[in-house]
Design a protein around this motif. Sequence first.
Motif, PDB file in Angstrom:
ATOM      1  N   ARG A 296      44.181  36.866  30.622  1.00 39.53           N
ATOM      2  CA  ARG A 296      43.256  37.267  31.574  1.00 39.53           C
ATOM      3  C   ARG A 296      42.808  36.346  32.514  1.00 39.53           C
ATOM      4  NH1 ARG A 296      37.143  39.607  30.396  1.00 39.53           N
ATOM      5  NH2 ARG A 296      36.330  38.669  32.210  1.00 39.53           N
ATOM      6  N   VAL A 297      43.070  36.571  33.955  1.00 36.58           N
ATOM      7  CA  VAL A 297      42.586  35.584  35.164  1.00 36.58           C
ATOM      8  C   VAL A 297      41.430  36.077  35.745  1.00 36.58           C
ATOM      9  CG1 VAL A 297      43.582  34.368  36.924  1.00 36.58           C
ATOM     10  CG2 VAL A 297      45.102  34.666  34.914  1.00 36.58           C
ATOM     11  N   ASP A 298      40.401  35.233  35.786  1.00 32.95           N
ATOM     12  CA  ASP A 298      39.097  35.369  36.898  1.00 32.95           C
ATOM     13  C   ASP A 298      39.148  34.932  38.104  1.00 32.95           C
ATOM     14  OD1 ASP A 298      37.623  37.160  34.557  1.00 32.95           O
ATOM     15  OD2 ASP A 298      37.843  35.345  33.464  1.00 32.95           O
ATOM     16  N   SER A 299      38.841  35.518  39.151  1.00 33.74           N
ATOM     17  CA  SER A 299      38.658  34.758  40.151  1.00 33.74           C
ATOM     18  C   SER A 299      37.886  35.589  41.220  1.00 33.74           C
ATOM     19  CB  SER A 299      39.912  35.002  41.072  1.00 33.74           C
ATOM     20  OG  SER A 299      39.975  34.102  42.186  1.00 33.74           O
ATOM     21  N   ASP A 300      37.515  35.139  42.357  1.00 32.32           N
ATOM     22  CA  ASP A 300      36.315  35.741  43.117  1.00 32.32           C
ATOM     23  C   ASP A 300      36.532  36.960  43.386  1.00 32.32           C
ATOM     24  OD1 ASP A 300      34.773  33.651  43.466  1.00 32.32           O
ATOM     25  OD2 ASP A 300      35.179  33.453  45.607  1.00 32.32           O
ATOM     26  N   GLY A 301      35.640  37.999  43.088  1.00 30.83           N
ATOM     27  CA  GLY A 301      35.585  39.457  43.148  1.00 30.83           C
ATOM     28  C   GLY A 301      36.761  40.025  42.340  1.00 30.83           C
ATOM     29  N   TRP A 302      37.260  39.670  41.296  1.00 32.74           N
ATOM     30  CA  TRP A 302      38.343  40.289  40.618  1.00 32.74           C
ATOM     31  C   TRP A 302      38.765  39.526  39.296  1.00 32.74           C
ATOM     32  CZ3 TRP A 302      43.223  37.862  39.499  1.00 32.74           C
ATOM     33  CH2 TRP A 302      43.562  36.728  40.496  1.00 32.74           C
ATOM     34  N   THR A 303      39.178  40.310  38.324  1.00 33.87           N
ATOM     35  CA  THR A 303      39.772  39.677  37.171  1.00 33.87           C
ATOM     36  C   THR A 303      41.003  40.701  36.985  1.00 33.87           C
ATOM     37  OG1 THR A 303      39.347  39.482  34.999  1.00 33.87           O
ATOM     38  CG2 THR A 303      38.439  41.535  35.591  1.00 33.87           C
TER      39      THR A 303
ATOM     40  N   PHE B  20      53.665  42.792  35.659  1.00 31.51           N
ATOM     41  CA  PHE B  20      52.838  44.164  35.574  1.00 31.51           C
ATOM     42  C   PHE B  20      51.450  43.591  35.160  1.00 31.51           C
ATOM     43  CE2 PHE B  20      51.009  47.693  33.256  1.00 31.51           C
ATOM     44  CZ  PHE B  20      51.104  48.519  34.585  1.00 31.51           C
ATOM     45  N   HIS B  21      50.173  43.947  35.833  1.00 26.23           N
ATOM     46  CA  HIS B  21      48.875  43.498  35.755  1.00 26.23           C
ATOM     47  C   HIS B  21      48.007  44.545  35.766  1.00 26.23           C
ATOM     48  CE1 HIS B  21      50.214  40.072  38.623  1.00 26.23           C
ATOM     49  NE2 HIS B  21      51.225  40.230  37.656  1.00 26.23           N
ATOM     50  N   ILE B  22      47.059  44.732  35.085  1.00 28.13           N
ATOM     51  CA  ILE B  22      45.743  45.362  35.162  1.00 28.13           C
ATOM     52  C   ILE B  22      44.644  44.603  35.573  1.00 28.13           C
ATOM     53  CG2 ILE B  22      44.193  46.998  34.197  1.00 28.13           C
ATOM     54  CD1 ILE B  22      47.058  48.210  34.144  1.00 28.13           C
ATOM     55  N   THR B  23      44.412  45.249  37.048  1.00 25.17           N
ATOM     56  CA  THR B  23      43.405  44.436  37.708  1.00 25.17           C
ATOM     57  C   THR B  23      42.226  45.033  38.005  1.00 25.17           C
ATOM     58  OG1 THR B  23      45.190  43.143  38.940  1.00 25.17           O
ATOM     59  CG2 THR B  23      42.907  43.193  39.951  1.00 25.17           C
ATOM     60  N   THR B  24      40.869  44.612  37.803  1.00 19.61           N
ATOM     61  CA  THR B  24      39.702  45.096  38.062  1.00 19.61           C
ATOM     62  C   THR B  24      39.128  44.293  39.397  1.00 19.61           C
ATOM     63  OG1 THR B  24      39.370  45.379  35.708  1.00 19.61           O
ATOM     64  CG2 THR B  24      37.412  45.679  37.165  1.00 19.61           C
ATOM     65  N   ILE B  25      38.773  45.437  40.217  1.00 26.56           N
ATOM     66  CA  ILE B  25      38.114  44.539  41.415  1.00 26.56           C
ATOM     67  C   ILE B  25      36.744  45.001  41.483  1.00 26.56           C
ATOM     68  CG2 ILE B  25      38.417  44.665  44.094  1.00 26.56           C
ATOM     69  CD1 ILE B  25      41.014  43.913  43.083  1.00 26.56           C
ATOM     70  N   TYR B  26      35.846  44.043  41.655  1.00 27.97           N
ATOM     71  CA  TYR B  26      34.476  44.439  41.309  1.00 27.97           C
ATOM     72  C   TYR B  26      33.638  45.064  42.510  1.00 27.97           C
ATOM     73  CZ  TYR B  26      34.907  41.087  37.479  1.00 27.97           C
ATOM     74  OH  TYR B  26      35.570  40.505  36.398  1.00 27.97           O
ATOM     75  N   GLU B  27      32.768  45.933  42.151  1.00 27.78           N
ATOM     76  CA  GLU B  27      32.304  46.636  43.461  1.00 27.78           C
ATOM     77  C   GLU B  27      31.631  45.838  44.452  1.00 27.78           C
ATOM     78  OE1 GLU B  27      29.562  49.754  41.992  1.00 27.78           O
ATOM     79  OE2 GLU B  27      27.972  49.279  43.674  1.00 27.78           O
ATOM     80  N   GLY B  28      31.914  45.884  45.459  1.00 25.37           N
ATOM     81  CA  GLY B  28      31.490  45.313  46.702  1.00 25.37           C
ATOM     82  C   GLY B  28      32.506  44.147  47.093  1.00 25.37           C
ATOM     83  N   ALA B  29      33.557  43.954  46.365  1.00 28.20           N
ATOM     84  CA  ALA B  29      34.460  42.970  46.760  1.00 28.20           C
ATOM     85  C   ALA B  29      35.319  43.157  47.812  1.00 28.20           C
ATOM     86  CB  ALA B  29      35.233  42.766  45.286  1.00 28.20           C
TER      87      ALA B  29
END
Length: 130
Positions: free
Chosen positions: A15-22, A37-46
């Motif tokens: 898992r890699v965390d950065s500004d606005g996403w993980t 192949f990645h599963i990426t979460t983009i945070y609300e408002g990013a």
Amino acid sequence: MIIRDYNLLKESERRVDSDGWTSVRLLLEDDQMGFSFHITTIYEGAELKMHYRHHLESVYCISGEGSIEDLATGKVHEIRPGMVYALDKNDRHILRARREMTMACVFNPPVTGREVHDESGAYPPQVVAS
Ligand code: 9YT
């Protein structure tokens, strides 16, 4: 055959965390699949300005909602579950999440694991051992 479980790996070094996403990198370069192949979460408002100059990326929206702006044309496309976008021309873009988005992402060439965006929104090129 490679079998992996997102539910286990989401709290691992994959898992890699950065500004606005993980992002959880399920398949990487060393798996020798020719893509990652990645599963990426983009945070609300990013609002993420990106330019993968060294990679082609396809992104499938599993959940959430937002938009992608093509910076070459200014055109904005809505992103909803079921939609895919493919940056087939290394397109410069801005991804905006109105609600948290879960995305399945494929990179060609594959990333190696710890990449986060540089100041231009790119990941470094693949280094091929001689
Ligand atoms: C959708 C997107 O490009 N998000 C940035 C993170 C990237 N997909 C990654 O490294 O997993």
